[in-house]
Design a protein around this motif. Structure first.
Motif, PDB file in Angstrom:
ATOM      1  N   ASN A  20      14.197 -45.744  55.652  1.00 11.31           N
ATOM      2  CA  ASN A  20      13.627 -45.406  54.199  1.00 11.31           C
ATOM      3  C   ASN A  20      13.336 -43.907  54.173  1.00 11.31           C
ATOM      4  O   ASN A  20      12.357 -43.418  53.290  1.00 11.31           O
ATOM      5  N   VAL A  21      14.032 -43.072  54.711  1.00  6.41           N
ATOM      6  CA  VAL A  21      14.068 -41.452  54.810  1.00  6.41           C
ATOM      7  C   VAL A  21      15.347 -41.125  54.043  1.00  6.41           C
ATOM      8  O   VAL A  21      16.403 -41.466  54.423  1.00  6.41           O
ATOM      9  N   ASP A  22      15.273 -40.354  52.897  1.00  6.69           N
ATOM     10  CA  ASP A  22      16.399 -40.224  52.161  1.00  6.69           C
ATOM     11  C   ASP A  22      17.125 -38.878  52.992  1.00  6.69           C
ATOM     12  O   ASP A  22      16.621 -37.846  53.157  1.00  6.69           O
ATOM     13  N   ALA A  23      18.358 -39.212  53.076  1.00  7.74           N
ATOM     14  CA  ALA A  23      19.146 -38.183  53.776  1.00  7.74           C
ATOM     15  C   ALA A  23      19.360 -37.061  52.944  1.00  7.74           C
ATOM     16  O   ALA A  23      19.641 -35.953  53.456  1.00  7.74           O
ATOM     17  N   VAL A  24      19.398 -37.100  51.466  1.00 10.37           N
ATOM     18  CA  VAL A  24      19.556 -35.940  50.602  1.00 10.37           C
ATOM     19  C   VAL A  24      18.441 -36.435  49.438  1.00 10.37           C
ATOM     20  O   VAL A  24      18.084 -37.325  48.856  1.00 10.37           O
ATOM     21  N   VAL A  34      17.522 -30.731  49.566  1.00  9.14           N
ATOM     22  CA  VAL A  34      17.019 -30.952  50.952  1.00  9.14           C
ATOM     23  C   VAL A  34      17.820 -31.916  51.652  1.00  9.14           C
ATOM     24  O   VAL A  34      17.610 -33.187  51.150  1.00  9.14           O
ATOM     25  N   ILE A  35      18.243 -31.618  52.775  1.00  9.47           N
ATOM     26  CA  ILE A  35      19.289 -32.706  53.495  1.00  9.47           C
ATOM     27  C   ILE A  35      18.702 -33.037  54.913  1.00  9.47           C
ATOM     28  O   ILE A  35      18.039 -32.057  55.561  1.00  9.47           O
ATOM     29  N   ALA A 185      24.471 -42.131  55.613  1.00 10.87           N
ATOM     30  CA  ALA A 185      25.726 -41.813  54.948  1.00 10.87           C
ATOM     31  C   ALA A 185      25.575 -42.073  53.528  1.00 10.87           C
ATOM     32  O   ALA A 185      26.409 -41.764  52.796  1.00 10.87           O
ATOM     33  N   CYS A 186      24.614 -42.908  53.092  1.00  6.32           N
ATOM     34  CA  CYS A 186      24.791 -43.600  51.738  1.00  6.32           C
ATOM     35  C   CYS A 186      23.482 -43.634  51.137  1.00  6.32           C
ATOM     36  O   CYS A 186      23.539 -43.798  49.864  1.00  6.32           O
TER      37      CYS A 186
END
Ligand code: MRU
Length: 369
Positions: A20-24, A34-35, A185-186
């Motif tokens: 549940n953590v956004d990679a981007v 923020v990545i 990745a997505c």
């Protein structure tokens, strides 16, 4: 042979999860992207800010952000952050367009194979070029909305792909996967590994064999990390062990993501994918490719038209080792991707449906409306 035992830690509910953590993300101040720096995983979960074109280019090139859909979302936000800066500097609309075109081309040159990079940058630039009558401040707002739309569409598409993919799995199946096509990745569930998370969340358990994925170890560093943290039973194997686990009868399906799909169904994905597909065909195991329609390149008739990124030999010889593992003068060939022949692919699963052979027809039908 005995199957590897489930790891009890896989069900440790207290483990932190990246699902549940956004990679981007766009920074709340909107002046940076923020990545999660994926090169630091699995040992450190750290975020970094991207503000300059060079930081953005390097983050994509160095795989700090990676995976075709995440690269697309990241580049959309990068375009917006740069547009915000350029709107302050540009002397006219034409000047703004020229500056943004330079940024688009520069970012687009960071990685050639994942079509989502070009797709997202072109989509952002089309907003710029189609609003010559809009003042720059309003245009920047439109670009923010477009970048956020790319992001939210991506999350929605990955959920749908995951739902469709999970419908092809049975409770207790063994699934072999290659590289990383999960939430990192997505965004959202993911594509190639999305069905594994979706099935788990909906009460269907699968046993996953994750190829370590030489040379950059996305399977070991990212896929096994994500699955383990989510409480899914995962066993890490070296790439050259895939044949054995298939022969042992432990694999009922292979699922992988994709970076560019040609209109005949040939699919580029992480190097080693086509070998997995050849093994799966030998053992009669279905081989599924999962990706959004934005990964299907309508300008690309066959896999021969896909440009394959070649990377630094040091990724093979030195990168993961205290000492080099080959003489400096030894030549290396380090293609980042290979193309799986459409004949080896059982189905291509997109957010618009499950495409079956002949792909020239089923993929074209996705774009009928
Ligand atoms: O070089 P990478 O790590 O960006 O390669 C990624 C892959 O090959 C993934 O499998 C692909 O992008 C699909 S991600 C949804």
């Amino acid at each position: 042979m005995t199957q590897p035992q489930s790891n009890p830690a896989a069900t440790d509910a207290a483990s932190p999860t990246v699902v549940n953590v956004d990679a981007v993300e766009l920074a709340p101040s909107k002046d940076a992207v923020v990545i999660i720096d994926q090169t630091l995983l699995p040992n450190r979960l750290e975020h970094i800010d991207l503000q300059t074109p060079k930081q953005m280019y390097d983050a994509i090139f160095q795989l700090k952000v990676r995976g075709a859909p995440a690269i697309g979302v990241c580049s959309g936000y990068c375009y917006y952050v740069l547009a915000r800066q350029e709107a302050q500097q540009a002397s006219s609309y034409q000047d703004f367009v020229a500056r943004m075109q330079q940024h688009r081309d520069y970012l687009n040159s960071s990685r050639p194979t994942a079509v989502n990079l070009q797709w997202a940058l072109d989509r952002m630039h089309a907003v710029t070029t189609s609003h010559s009558d809009t003042n720059l401040s309003d245009l920047v707002d439109l670009l923010e909305a477009e970048a956020r739309a790319i992001h939210s569409e991506d999350v929605a598409m990955s959920e749908e792909i995951s739902r469709l993919g999970a419908s092809l799995l049975h409770d207790g199946d063994g699934v072999l996967t290659h590289c990383n096509a999960g939430p990192l990745a997505c965004l959202g569930y993911g594509t190639g590994q999305g069905p594994l998370f979706y099935a788990h969340d909906h009460g269907k358990e699968v046993h996953v064999f994750a190829d370590e994925t030489r040379p950059l170890l996305q399977g070991a560093r990212l896929t096994s990390y994500e699955l383990q943290r989510a409480g899914i039973d995962v066993t890490l194997i070296c790439d050259n062990m895939a044949s054995l686990v298939m022969k042992n009868g432990w694999v009922q399906a292979c699922m992988v993501g994709c970076d560019r799909v040609a209109m005949n169904g040939d699919a580029a994905n992480k190097i080693g994918t086509s070998g997995v597909a050849i093994l799966a065909a030998h053992y009669g195991i279905p081989f599924y490719v999962l990706g959004p329609t934005s990964t299907i390149d309508r300008n690309c008739p066959t896999g021969d038209d896909i440009h394959i990124e070649l990377r630094d030999p040091d990724e093979i010889k030195t990168m993961w080792y205290a000492e080099p593992k080959a003489l400096p003068e030894v030549k290396c060939y380090n293609p980042a991707f290979d193309v799986t022949d459409h004949n080896l692919i059982t189905a291509i699963i997109t957010e618009k449906g499950i495409c079956r052979p002949p792909y020239t027809q089923s993929l074209a039908a996705l774009f009928d409306d």
